[in-house]
Write an enzyme that holds these catalytic residues in place. Sequence first.
Site, PDB file in Angstrom:
ATOM      1  N   GLU A 106      95.846  51.677 -40.127  1.00 10.42           N
ATOM      2  CA  GLU A 106      95.115  52.915 -40.415  1.00 10.42           C
ATOM      3  C   GLU A 106      95.347  53.265 -41.886  1.00 10.42           C
ATOM      4  OE1 GLU A 106      95.844  54.645 -35.888  1.00 10.42           O
ATOM      5  OE2 GLU A 106      97.153  55.260 -37.542  1.00 10.42           O
ATOM      6  N   ASP A 135     103.471  58.968 -37.663  1.00 10.41           N
ATOM      7  CA  ASP A 135     104.502  58.342 -36.843  1.00 10.41           C
ATOM      8  C   ASP A 135     105.074  57.090 -37.497  1.00 10.41           C
ATOM      9  OD1 ASP A 135     105.239  59.860 -34.721  1.00 10.41           O
ATOM     10  OD2 ASP A 135     104.453  58.528 -33.181  1.00 10.41           O
ATOM     11  N   LYS A 276     102.123  58.600 -28.861  1.00  7.92           N
ATOM     12  CA  LYS A 276     101.309  59.709 -29.353  1.00  7.92           C
ATOM     13  C   LYS A 276     101.674  61.028 -28.669  1.00  7.92           C
ATOM     14  CE  LYS A 276      96.497  61.251 -29.806  1.00  7.92           C
ATOM     15  NZ  LYS A 276      95.084  60.909 -29.519  1.00  7.92           N
ATOM     16  N   ASP A 300      91.956  62.027 -33.713  1.00  7.02           N
ATOM     17  CA  ASP A 300      92.556  60.795 -34.230  1.00  7.02           C
ATOM     18  C   ASP A 300      92.194  60.630 -35.699  1.00  7.02           C
ATOM     19  OD1 ASP A 300      93.648  60.256 -31.772  1.00  7.02           O
ATOM     20  OD2 ASP A 300      92.095  58.839 -31.162  1.00  7.02           O
ATOM     21  N   ASP A 440      96.714  61.462 -22.364  1.00  9.58           N
ATOM     22  CA  ASP A 440      95.699  62.499 -22.457  1.00  9.58           C
ATOM     23  C   ASP A 440      95.083  62.804 -21.097  1.00  9.58           C
ATOM     24  OD1 ASP A 440      94.521  59.983 -22.344  1.00  9.58           O
ATOM     25  OD2 ASP A 440      93.842  60.046 -24.410  1.00  9.58           O
TER      26      ASP A 440
END
Length: 546
Positions: A106, A135, A276, A300, A440
Amino acid sequence: MESRLFATEKFGGRAVYRFHAVTVFLGICLVLYYRVTHVPGSGAGRAAWLGMLAAELWFAFYWVITQSVRWSPIRRRTFKDRLAARYGERLPCVDIFVCTADPKSEPPSLVIATVLSVMAYNYPSEKLSVYLSDDGGSILTFYALWEASTFAKHWLPFCKRYNIQPRSPAAYFSESDKPHDLHVLKEWSFIKGLYEEMTERIDSAAMSGEIPEQIRVNHKGFAEWNTGITSKDHQPIVQILIDGKDKNAVDSEANVLPTLVYMAREKRPQYPHNFKAGAMNALIRVSSVISNSPIIMNVDCDMYSNNSDSIRDALCFFLDEANGHKIGFVQYPQNYNNMTKNNIYGNSLNVINQMELNGIDSVGGTLYIGTGCFHRREILCGRWFTQDYKEDWDRGTRGKTQQCIDQTEEEAKSLATCTYEQNTQWGNEIGLKYGCPVEDVITGLAIHCRGWKSVYINPPRAAFIGVGPTTLAQTILQHKRWSEGNFSIFLSKYCPFFFGHGKITLRHQMGYLIYGLWAPNSLPTLYYVIIPSLGLLKGTLLFPEV
């Protein structure tokens, strides 16, 4: 009715679909009848035939499950003009959580494009607080956010002056043409130049893996990385890059900027970090001592804001005087802008986004899908629904103005340590739940079982756009995670039929089951595509002759 802030509408063509569903049901019955009455006498053909019958019974069962949500889908429509007329600028504060984990998969330039897009919402800046959870604990990500905090002083007024869409600079400059007006063109070129110079600096740092020493002296936060920390072993880091309460934190036109915070929760090899869900729970605690807004939105890092009015749309549900107090969260769909023309792997999620989530909304509330979602802070902290519930919308406006930034950061760091959650209900009764790859979905189910409703909104202009899988390997990896995670819920104590019994409706339980049975659905599918082909090679007919 005139005072309502949102409307619920039925899908058109319900009668036609229901007639179609009845004909499909009759067809299923005829197929099963034929299987039962024409079983071969013995041998391999009989075994294959019975296997086909078992697969078709499964498909019939799964089809019935899907009808629980496809029978009566609804859509939601908001009235932002009424929201503006009723509340004006007396709107609640909103905390926005952006999560990233690895600067290699990312890239920091991707992450900050998303951060800038959510900082530029059509919403009072003094009521917005944006938190980036890293993270990976990477100095590269922190540096990118520091660069973004400077660029935002020019980007935000540019967005609001010309009401541009989308407000991710990466997406905007790649999609928009040069303006014809010379005055606008001059400013457009200036902002684009600033953005390209910033991304070049960020990408150069990412490629070298180091931050130049002359840059490190520009912010005290860079000192956090002086001890040689790693992504899996580091102290908690909380740095407030823009303090929205500071009168000097203004953009190029002297307008207040949103609060901007970097957080890397503590990680140690001997402590589980819970992926997460652990990051989100740390964000909930850290934000409680900085802004403590009553509404939390999470997205995200690869899903930029494509619609600057998304916050106002969501608030139309929470602030509705008739039913707003029942709504725990508002979910937007995932949309992708990199799908191939033929979309051969079906990753556009059209059936889910255009039908199934609308259908689950009609039977008790849509799933929480982990991104593009607005929650009440209190329900993420474990609150049960009661009819007399009343939200304190002023929470977040009464901040600790007397406390300096350094004190606030130290207090926030103490809430992001590895040991903070020990012997507490975090990850169980409080915050996002632990122990499941799809935290989630299980968290959303728990919220529904505590009595809250949720709503699904899919506006004409997509609220969030991201990057979806385009190759077979990426698709298999994503579907493996989703199917395994949902199946593990089905096999656990959180199975909707047991955990939700007496708390949510049967149709709502069936709606959750659609995704819980993705994994076992693959077995009869494989059987159905392989065995008839082998039967043809051996001359064994498994279908009636025409």
